[in-house]
Enzyme design. Sequence first.
Site, PDB file in Angstrom:
ATOM      1  CB  ALA A   1      -0.918   0.010   1.220  1.00 60.64           C
ATOM      2  N   GLY A   2       0.373   2.310  -0.565  1.00 57.31           N
ATOM      3  CA  GLY A   2       1.113   3.568  -0.606  1.00 57.31           C
ATOM      4  C   GLY A   2       0.159   4.728  -0.628  1.00 57.31           C
TER       5      GLY A   2
ATOM      6  CG  ASP B   1       7.990   8.575  -5.324  1.00 59.21           C
ATOM      7  OD1 ASP B   1       8.857   9.041  -4.558  1.00 59.21           O
ATOM      8  OD2 ASP B   1       7.042   7.869  -4.925  1.00 59.21           O
TER       9      ASP B   1
ATOM     10  CG  MET C   1      -1.825   5.840  -6.714  1.00 54.48           C
ATOM     11  SD  MET C   1      -2.208   7.406  -7.481  1.00 54.48           S
ATOM     12  CE  MET C   1      -0.642   7.781  -8.240  1.00 54.48           C
TER      13      MET C   1
END
Length: 341
Positions: free
Chosen positions: A23-24, A138, A26
């Site tokens: 998960a991040g 990134d 975004m």
Amino acid sequence: MEQLTGEDPAHIGPYRLIARLGAGGMGLVYLGRSDVGRTVAVKVVQAEHAQHPEFRKRFAREVAAARRVGGAWTADVLDADTEAAVPWVATQYIPGPDLTTVVAQDFGPLPERSVTTLANRLALALRAVHEAGLIHRDLKPSNVLVTVDGPRVIDFGIARAMDSLAGDSLHTRTGMLIGSPGFMSPEQVRGLELTPASDVFCLGALLVYAATGRLLFGATETGLNAHLFRIAEEEPDLTGVPDELVELVRACLEKDPAERPTPQEVADRTAAERSGEWLPGAVLAQLGRRAAHLLDYSPTPPAGRPAVPDPRDRFAQQVPPQPAYTPTAPAYSGAGRARAR
């Protein structure tokens, strides 16, 4: 890799979900499989981001550009639905850990040979990204996956869609920082317009991390603002970077973007042919164990959800069983061989 929960969907688009990969900012990333058995990584945008029309517009544009990225050192974008209620994008699944896992958990700082190869392959990946009209924005260790053949860059271009959520600062309306502390360029820290040279600075910071195991401008515990100030104003500490690479890394970390080498120049300076494996044996062994774990992985369906058969089982069932082996007489008898002589 984690088991799915009751809150996770069973399918996204044509892909059956098998597990959570991570998960991040975004959104969530799932391991998925198509109806013909192809394994993919499916990134699903957070619902709160999908509510912003400008985000959707940029996300669609960046995904379209990302599908044009070629080259051997990136994860191909295979499929997407940017008009879905919750937009998603599917990429080639790369069966390897990220660079953070290799350096911080599995092995430690990499030797000169590995860092040189890393520099070469990542430079080639950035060249492909830039040729498609994208800036990664990134590039960091968690966006570099490590495989036996070489590294792969993921999530290229997608970060730009987050710009639409930002006000007049580095943070989005939801409070999330655009970029990753420790792997941001001075111009990114200052909120200036970015060029491909920003990715080259991040490449330099990433190489320092791979060679030393530390963040270029130290940890962020002293405070985010102090850390960002060091990125913008202080000279980098390159202690521990191999002598053969230190000048190249220093050039990547120039404060002035115009003074940095291009990805092609980085690739040219690290292109010497080397025989043998690019990673130490201990890392290769760990990669093998991770690959075996993936092959043996058997997802457990969330409570209340029936198990979904693996579509690959269909093909196994379609192959007729082979008859039992029955010995036969040799094609030529001993008498025949005698006559031939």
